[in-house]
Design a protein around this motif. Structure first.
Motif, PDB file in Angstrom:
ATOM      1  N   VAL A  45       0.778  -1.267   0.248  1.00 47.74           N
ATOM      2  CA  VAL A  45      -0.213   0.089   0.256  1.00 47.74           C
ATOM      3  C   VAL A  45       0.528   0.822  -0.034  1.00 47.74           C
ATOM      4  CG1 VAL A  45      -1.313   1.291   1.352  1.00 47.74           C
ATOM      5  CG2 VAL A  45      -1.797  -1.093   1.447  1.00 47.74           C
ATOM      6  N   ARG A  47       0.620   5.058   0.139  1.00 47.77           N
ATOM      7  CA  ARG A  47       0.616   6.569   0.532  1.00 47.77           C
ATOM      8  C   ARG A  47       1.508   7.842   0.048  1.00 47.77           C
ATOM      9  NH1 ARG A  47      -3.586   8.265   3.999  1.00 47.77           N
ATOM     10  NH2 ARG A  47      -4.467  10.564   3.654  1.00 47.77           N
ATOM     11  N   ARG A  76       0.926   8.173   7.999  1.00 48.47           N
ATOM     12  CA  ARG A  76       0.731   6.617   8.580  1.00 48.47           C
ATOM     13  C   ARG A  76      -1.171   5.668   9.021  1.00 48.47           C
ATOM     14  NH1 ARG A  76       4.436   1.783   7.998  1.00 48.47           N
ATOM     15  NH2 ARG A  76       5.386   3.146   6.887  1.00 48.47           N
ATOM     16  N   THR A  79      -3.522   6.289   6.689  1.00 42.12           N
ATOM     17  CA  THR A  79      -3.699   4.743   5.849  1.00 42.12           C
ATOM     18  C   THR A  79      -3.844   3.949   6.605  1.00 42.12           C
ATOM     19  OG1 THR A  79      -2.089   6.325   4.956  1.00 42.12           O
ATOM     20  CG2 THR A  79      -2.093   4.082   3.809  1.00 42.12           C
ATOM     21  N   GLU A  80      -3.375   3.457   7.589  1.00 40.94           N
ATOM     22  CA  GLU A  80      -3.219   1.659   8.296  1.00 40.94           C
ATOM     23  C   GLU A  80      -5.016   1.458   8.868  1.00 40.94           C
ATOM     24  OE1 GLU A  80      -0.591   1.570  11.356  1.00 40.94           O
ATOM     25  OE2 GLU A  80       0.551   1.463  10.060  1.00 40.94           O
ATOM     26  N   TYR A  97       3.233  -1.206   4.172  1.00 38.75           N
ATOM     27  CA  TYR A  97       3.141   0.065   3.777  1.00 38.75           C
ATOM     28  C   TYR A  97       3.585   1.121   3.437  1.00 38.75           C
ATOM     29  CZ  TYR A  97      -1.365  -0.568   6.004  1.00 38.75           C
ATOM     30  OH  TYR A  97      -2.575  -1.198   6.946  1.00 38.75           O
TER      31      TYR A  97
END
Length: 155
Positions: A45, A47, A76, A79-80, A97
């Motif tokens: 993923v 970002r 972070r 996003t998580e 990530y």
């Protein structure tokens, strides 16, 4: 900030998608998770963020400019949270990530160099406009170093 180098994303195999909180990126995230599951691979993923797009750290006083590290931590966590909310039955999938201070196209294109597949969403507008990809998706389709899956909106 003196350091204006664009951060690259270096991975070795797996399925890559970009998350920015938009509906189209969430659709791409779910499709990418399904592809990673099917292939038995890691879901990467990405970002990409800038000071303009990053959510403001909650614990930072209003008159203080957050540090780059504080912004990165907040991005972070955001996003998580998005990924955890969307993955559902794929919650056990291995996820890596990549939180990068970079324009989104460059982050995704650098990730595509090591990826098996890049999954991007596109913001369709219906009718003829629905044929137009968003600028990020379009750049990925034209320039990615791996196959690209474009996830269309449910029309």
């Amino acid at each position: 900030m003196g350091d204006h180098t664009i951060q690259r994303v270096e991975i070795n195999g797996g399925v890559v998608t970009g998350v920015d909180g938009s509906a189209s990126s969430k659709r791409a995230l779910v499709a990418a998770a399904e592809e990673a599951r099917r292939r038995g691979s890691v879901l990467h993923v990405v970002r990409a963020w800038s000071l303009r797009t990053a959510p403001r750290p909650a614990d930072c006083p209003p008159n203080v400019v957050p540090s780059v590290d504080q912004f990165e931590e907040t991005v972070r966590a955001d996003t998580e949270r998005i990924v955890a909310a969307k993955l559902g039955e794929h919650a056990d999938l291995p996820v890596e990530y990549h939180i990068v201070h970079s324009p989104p196209p460059q982050a995704l294109l650098s990730a595509s160099k090591g990826a098996d597949l890049l999954v991007v969403g596109h913001r369709g507008r219906g009718g003829f406009a629905g044929l137009m990809l968003g600028s990020v998706a379009e750049q990925c389709v034209r320039h990615a170093a791996c196959p690209v899956l474009v996830v269309r909106p449910n029309v």
